[in-house]
Design a protein around this motif. Structure first.
Motif, short mmCIF file in Angstrom:
data_model
loop_
_atom_site.label_atom_id
_atom_site.label_comp_id
_atom_site.label_asym_id
_atom_site.label_seq_id
_atom_site.Cartn_x
_atom_site.Cartn_y
_atom_site.Cartn_z
N HIS A 177 0.38 5.54 -2.96
CA HIS A 177 0.74 4.70 -4.10
C HIS A 177 2.04 5.21 -4.70
CE1 HIS A 177 -2.95 2.50 -3.98
NE2 HIS A 177 -3.71 3.51 -4.32
N SER A 216 -5.81 2.08 1.31
CA SER A 216 -4.57 2.64 0.78
C SER A 216 -4.29 4.01 1.36
CB SER A 216 -4.65 2.73 -0.75
OG SER A 216 -4.79 1.46 -1.33
N ASN A 232 1.67 -2.45 5.30
CA ASN A 232 0.95 -1.87 6.43
C ASN A 232 1.84 -0.86 7.15
OD1 ASN A 232 -0.38 -1.36 8.88
ND2 ASN A 232 -1.14 -3.46 9.06
N ASP A 289 4.25 -0.20 -5.52
CA ASP A 289 3.93 -0.62 -4.16
C ASP A 289 2.93 0.38 -3.59
OD1 ASP A 289 5.59 -2.95 -3.71
OD2 ASP A 289 7.32 -1.60 -3.63
N SER A 290 2.29 -0.02 -2.49
CA SER A 290 1.35 0.87 -1.80
C SER A 290 1.55 0.74 -0.30
CB SER A 290 -0.10 0.52 -2.14
OG SER A 290 -0.35 0.64 -3.53
N THR A 319 -0.52 1.03 3.28
CA THR A 319 -1.91 0.88 3.68
C THR A 319 -2.08 1.13 5.17
OG1 THR A 319 -1.85 -1.47 4.27
CG2 THR A 319 -2.14 -0.92 1.93
N ARG A 354 1.57 -4.48 -0.78
CA ARG A 354 0.73 -3.60 0.03
C ARG A 354 1.27 -3.66 1.45
NH1 ARG A 354 -3.56 -1.40 -2.04
NH2 ARG A 354 -4.70 -1.31 -0.06
N GLU A 409 -7.33 7.35 -4.69
CA GLU A 409 -7.54 6.35 -5.74
C GLU A 409 -7.86 7.01 -7.08
OE1 GLU A 409 -6.64 3.46 -5.17
OE2 GLU A 409 -6.69 3.37 -2.98
#
Length: 311
Positions: A180, A177, A273, A168-169, A171, A271, A152
């Protein structure tokens, strides 16, 4: 929307101990063109790109030397330098005439993790050519991905100082997270930052003309004896294809194509998964991402942080 001063990703410069072996791999197999060479230094271009070079290799202990970005004008170079100076960013050197291959005008700073970034304009370009149908060579540098022990914090530096945006990220199932994907223009990402055990290069990605050229390129690299560590498949974030290999120096390098171009006015970050396998690979053709595969791209600890390269 913020008017960004950084226009696009230009090149990445790496130091490698087995310089000649790495140089020969990228020229003879990966498909780059050597356009300038000095003792222990090679500048490699992509035939489909007007950038004078997209990869610089240097003989030394393994590290990321620097990552180069383009700025539109000298006025923007000074505006960006003034902004970063006022924000307390540590400079390697102030705006000046650049004396290396292809010239230009620009400056260098350390990012929040200690990697060297260069921002330049007015450099000499080369005449790009159209990549032929079925020609399995890169058209350009697509993106660079860093490992960070402080995901982060690392990503926020690019947001705060360079006005990058998260597209987009990825996770974990608990929502934390893992990666990124960050943009400085309408291309989905030119930089990405992945959670890792230390700061290092995660991978370099090279854009191919299309699916046919990407697949033929992947087959060509497999036949060279290089090991594919993940792929072939198609990501969800960025919607691009992927085929990851290890270079002789142990850096992860990718052939990709069809990376998304987005409408920044309407785009909403997702986000995703990582436990949803379709977020890793929409096609289901690549092996499922695992801790073992992820470890391949942790790479060696970058010992060049907050140390400027000699060139």
């Amino acid at each position: 929307m913020t008017e960004r001063l950084v226009s696009h990703l230009r090149y990445t410069a790496l130091a490698v101990p087995e310089f000649q072996t790495e140089r020969d791999f990228f020229v003879n197999y990966w498909g780059l063109t050597e356009v300038h060479a000095e003792d222990g230094l090679a500048y490699l271009a992509a035939e489909g790109s007007s950038e004078p070079f997209i990869l610089r290799l240097r003989q030394d202990d393994k590290r990321i030397d620097l990552v180069g970005f383009a700025v539109a004008s000298r006025a923007d170079v000074h505006a960006l330098a003034d902004k970063l100076r006022a924000e307390g960013v540590q400079f390697v050197h102030e705006p000046q005439e650049l004396t290396g291959f292809s010239g230009g005008y620009g400056f260098r700073v350390f990012d929040g993790d200690g990697r060297v970034l260069e921002f330049s304009t007015g450099y000499e370009t080369r005449e790009a050519r159209k990549i032929r149908e079925r020609e399995p060579i890169p058209a350009k540098l697509s993106h660079v991905v860093f490992n960070s022990a402080n995901l982060e914090q690392s990503a926020q530096w690019y947001i705060d100082h360079l006005d990058f945006s998260i597209s987009d990220s990825l996770t974990r199932p608990d929502g934390a997270s893992m990666m990124h994907f960050m943009r400085c223009n309408t291309t989905h990402h030119s930089v990405a930052i992945a959670m890792g055990p230390h700061h290092s290069l995660h991978h370099l990605s090279f854009e191919m003309r299309g699916i046919e050229e990407w697949m033929r390129g992947a087959g060509k690299i497999l036949r060279s004896g290089a090991r594919m560590i993940w792929g072939p498949g198609r990501h969800n974030a960025g919607d691009n294809t992927f085929a990851y290999f290890l270079s002789p120096a142990g850096n992860t390098i990718e052939y990709t194509t069809e990376l998304s171009v987005i409408d920044e006015e309407t785009w909403e970050p997702h986000r995703l998964n990582i436990k949803d396998v379709s977020n890793q690979d929409q096609w289901g053709t690549a092996q499922e991402m695992s801790e073992l595969i992820a470890r391949e791209s942790f790479n060696d600890i970058d010992k060049g942080l907050f140390v400027a390269p000699p060139v």
